[in-house]
Design a protein around this motif. Structure first.
Motif, PDB file in Angstrom:
ATOM      1  N   MET A  97       0.850  -1.201   0.000  1.00 46.81           N
ATOM      2  CA  MET A  97       0.000   0.000   0.000  1.00 46.81           C
ATOM      3  C   MET A  97       0.878   1.242   0.000  1.00 46.81           C
ATOM      4  O   MET A  97       1.862   1.325   0.716  1.00 46.81           O
ATOM      5  CB  MET A  97      -0.915  -0.002   1.227  1.00 46.81           C
ATOM      6  CG  MET A  97      -1.878   1.159   1.277  1.00 46.81           C
ATOM      7  SD  MET A  97      -3.008   1.021   2.698  1.00 46.81           S
ATOM      8  CE  MET A  97      -3.973   2.518   2.469  1.00 46.81           C
ATOM      9  N   GLU A  98       0.545   2.212  -0.840  1.00 39.41           N
ATOM     10  CA  GLU A  98       1.347   3.421  -0.972  1.00 39.41           C
ATOM     11  C   GLU A  98       1.284   4.265   0.301  1.00 39.41           C
ATOM     12  O   GLU A  98       0.234   4.385   0.933  1.00 39.41           O
ATOM     13  CB  GLU A  98       0.839   4.244  -2.161  1.00 39.41           C
ATOM     14  CG  GLU A  98       1.746   5.403  -2.512  1.00 39.41           C
ATOM     15  CD  GLU A  98       1.337   6.085  -3.798  1.00 39.41           C
ATOM     16  OE1 GLU A  98       1.931   7.129  -4.125  1.00 39.41           O
ATOM     17  OE2 GLU A  98       0.422   5.568  -4.465  1.00 39.41           O
ATOM     18  N   GLU A  99       2.430   4.841   0.680  1.00 34.73           N
ATOM     19  CA  GLU A  99       2.489   5.664   1.886  1.00 34.73           C
ATOM     20  C   GLU A  99       1.636   6.919   1.706  1.00 34.73           C
ATOM     21  O   GLU A  99       1.522   7.474   0.612  1.00 34.73           O
ATOM     22  CB  GLU A  99       3.938   6.051   2.174  1.00 34.73           C
ATOM     23  CG  GLU A  99       4.808   4.874   2.581  1.00 34.73           C
ATOM     24  CD  GLU A  99       6.193   5.325   2.997  1.00 34.73           C
ATOM     25  OE1 GLU A  99       6.387   6.543   3.194  1.00 34.73           O
ATOM     26  OE2 GLU A  99       7.079   4.477   3.125  1.00 34.73           O
ATOM     27  N   SER A 100       1.044   7.370   2.823  1.00 37.92           N
ATOM     28  CA  SER A 100       0.167   8.535   2.772  1.00 37.92           C
ATOM     29  C   SER A 100       0.816   9.732   3.467  1.00 37.92           C
ATOM     30  O   SER A 100       1.802   9.592   4.182  1.00 37.92           O
ATOM     31  CB  SER A 100      -1.180   8.228   3.428  1.00 37.92           C
ATOM     32  OG  SER A 100      -1.000   7.949   4.810  1.00 37.92           O
ATOM     33  N   ASP A 101       0.216  10.896   3.242  1.00 36.86           N
ATOM     34  CA  ASP A 101       0.682  12.119   3.876  1.00 36.86           C
ATOM     35  C   ASP A 101      -0.503  13.070   4.001  1.00 36.86           C
ATOM     36  O   ASP A 101      -1.574  12.819   3.451  1.00 36.86           O
ATOM     37  CB  ASP A 101       1.812  12.766   3.066  1.00 36.86           C
ATOM     38  CG  ASP A 101       2.762  13.551   3.959  1.00 36.86           C
ATOM     39  OD1 ASP A 101       2.378  13.857   5.111  1.00 36.86           O
ATOM     40  OD2 ASP A 101       3.875  13.864   3.503  1.00 36.86           O
ATOM     41  N   LYS A 102      -0.294  14.167   4.725  1.00 35.27           N
ATOM     42  CA  LYS A 102      -1.387  15.095   4.988  1.00 35.27           C
ATOM     43  C   LYS A 102      -1.109  16.469   4.379  1.00 35.27           C
ATOM     44  O   LYS A 102       0.038  16.911   4.312  1.00 35.27           O
ATOM     45  CB  LYS A 102      -1.589  15.264   6.497  1.00 35.27           C
ATOM     46  CG  LYS A 102      -2.051  14.019   7.220  1.00 35.27           C
ATOM     47  CD  LYS A 102      -2.184  14.293   8.712  1.00 35.27           C
ATOM     48  CE  LYS A 102      -2.629  13.055   9.478  1.00 35.27           C
ATOM     49  NZ  LYS A 102      -2.732  13.330  10.936  1.00 35.27           N
ATOM     50  N   ARG A 140      -5.917  13.669   3.959  1.00 37.76           N
ATOM     51  CA  ARG A 140      -4.868  12.654   3.841  1.00 37.76           C
ATOM     52  C   ARG A 140      -5.011  11.952   2.490  1.00 37.76           C
ATOM     53  O   ARG A 140      -6.096  11.513   2.112  1.00 37.76           O
ATOM     54  CB  ARG A 140      -4.969  11.623   4.969  1.00 37.76           C
ATOM     55  CG  ARG A 140      -3.889  10.540   4.877  1.00 37.76           C
ATOM     56  CD  ARG A 140      -4.084   9.465   5.945  1.00 37.76           C
ATOM     57  NE  ARG A 140      -3.790   9.949   7.264  1.00 37.76           N
ATOM     58  CZ  ARG A 140      -2.578   9.949   7.814  1.00 37.76           C
ATOM     59  NH1 ARG A 140      -1.544   9.463   7.128  1.00 37.76           N
ATOM     60  NH2 ARG A 140      -2.384  10.413   9.025  1.00 37.76           N
ATOM     61  N   THR A 151      -2.131  10.176  -0.910  1.00 39.58           N
ATOM     62  CA  THR A 151      -0.816   9.583  -1.126  1.00 39.58           C
ATOM     63  C   THR A 151       0.283  10.620  -0.927  1.00 39.58           C
ATOM     64  O   THR A 151       0.069  11.831  -1.123  1.00 39.58           O
ATOM     65  CB  THR A 151      -0.694   9.001  -2.548  1.00 39.58           C
ATOM     66  OG1 THR A 151      -0.760  10.061  -3.505  1.00 39.58           O
ATOM     67  CG2 THR A 151      -1.812   8.007  -2.827  1.00 39.58           C
ATOM     68  N   ARG A 152       1.447  10.150  -0.529  1.00 43.87           N
ATOM     69  CA  ARG A 152       2.575  11.060  -0.298  1.00 43.87           C
ATOM     70  C   ARG A 152       2.957  11.795  -1.574  1.00 43.87           C
ATOM     71  O   ARG A 152       3.276  12.992  -1.547  1.00 43.87           O
ATOM     72  CB  ARG A 152       3.768  10.267   0.242  1.00 43.87           C
ATOM     73  CG  ARG A 152       5.023  11.108   0.474  1.00 43.87           C
ATOM     74  CD  ARG A 152       6.045  10.363   1.286  1.00 43.87           C
ATOM     75  NE  ARG A 152       5.563  10.143   2.654  1.00 43.87           N
ATOM     76  CZ  ARG A 152       6.280   9.512   3.592  1.00 43.87           C
ATOM     77  NH1 ARG A 152       7.484   9.046   3.305  1.00 43.87           N
ATOM     78  NH2 ARG A 152       5.787   9.358   4.805  1.00 43.87           N
ATOM     79  N   GLN A 153       2.912  11.105  -2.698  1.00 43.68           N
ATOM     80  CA  GLN A 153       3.256  11.730  -3.972  1.00 43.68           C
ATOM     81  C   GLN A 153       2.288  12.859  -4.310  1.00 43.68           C
ATOM     82  O   GLN A 153       2.701  13.949  -4.729  1.00 43.68           O
ATOM     83  CB  GLN A 153       3.249  10.686  -5.085  1.00 43.68           C
ATOM     84  CG  GLN A 153       3.601  11.238  -6.453  1.00 43.68           C
ATOM     85  CD  GLN A 153       3.578  10.175  -7.532  1.00 43.68           C
ATOM     86  OE1 GLN A 153       3.319   9.012  -7.270  1.00 43.68           O
ATOM     87  NE2 GLN A 153       3.856  10.578  -8.767  1.00 43.68           N
TER      88      GLN A 153
END
Length: 259
Positions: free
Chosen positions: A1-6, A66, A68-70
């Motif tokens: 699972m792709e890393e997430s970010d806010k 929130r 994906t990080r990308q």
């Protein structure tokens, strides 16, 4: 699972006599933010985008999203670019329109919008009634277009349109008259069509305003390559070119191009 970010959009202002807070932040404003964030994160791929989740926190109103990080990194890059340039020029039209909607809300409600992340107190972009983030309408002109694709939907209760799936421009929504669709004598769905339409185009970048398209003509076409048909056309045309020594020069002269 792709890393997430806010990412965060903080809204500062008043609702009546009270400071803005999660308790009085109207759902109409929240809905508008949802539309803006989705467009900023995924301007051209809303149907296949990654999930976006949401929370509302105190601190005036802190809207935390929130994804994906990308996508979050791309979001910060865009808002930072807008802050540095002080302009919406050069942005894709959906992105520019999203920022313009925030600008309109800032003026209408006397709100200040701060774009950034929950981890940084310094916003990457601030939009308020003092800023002027508007689309330059002088860069857009009416133009005529030809599109080729498969018609996948037609109709609509209030706004009548057709949906054309194209190779180069994706899924296009093209406005039409209800009477035109009523007059069609056969089923047009999932068939190949050539569509002639009018719409707006950026005179500098050539970008198409897909929301402005109006149908002018709808006609069927065969997308398969027919070598025999092409050969026959060449044979018919060849005698007319027999006396022309330099075909490229002749075509340039017809077009008014000086060699």
């Amino acid at each position: 699972m792709e890393e997430s970010d806010k990412i965060e959009i903080r809204v500062i202002g008043r609702m009546g006599n009270d400071p803005l807070s999660p308790e009085n932040f109207d759902i109409r404003e929240i809905k508008s933010l949802f539309d803006v964030v989705e467009t900023l994160l995924y301007p051209n791929q809303k149907n296949s985008r990654a999930p976006i989740t949401y929370s509302l926190e105190s601190g005036s109103v802190r809207n935390i999203f929130r994804t994906t990080r990308q996508s979050a990194a791309a979001f910060i890059a865009i808002v930072s670019l807008v802050q540095q340039s002080g302009s919406l020029e050069g942005l894709e039209l959906p992105t520019a329109r999203a920022f313009q909607e925030i600008q309109k809300s800032a003026i209408r409600n006397n709100f200040t919008y701060e774009f950034g992340t929950p981890y940084n107190d310094v916003p990457s972009l601030t939009i308020s009634k003092e800023t002027t983030y508007h689309i330059n309408e002088n860069l857009w002109a009416d133009a005529e277009f030809y599109f080729y694709g498969v018609l996948v939907n037609a109709g609509g209760k209030d706004k009548t349109n057709i949906h054309l799936q194209t190779k180069d421009n994706g899924l296009l929504t093209i406005a039409t008259e209800k009477e035109f669709l009523q007059g069609l004598e056969e089923n047009v769905l999932y068939k190949h069509f050539m569509v002639r339409a009018v719409g707006r185009q950026n005179i500098l970048s050539g970008e198409l305003d897909t929301s402005s398209l109006q149908l002018l003509e709808l006609s069927t076409f065969d997308p398969t390559y027919n070598e025999k048909y092409l050969d026959n056309l060449i044979k018919k045309a060849s005698p007319k070119w027999a006396d022309i020594v330099d075909a490229d020069k002749w075509v340039s002269e017809i077009r008014g191009i000086n060699g």
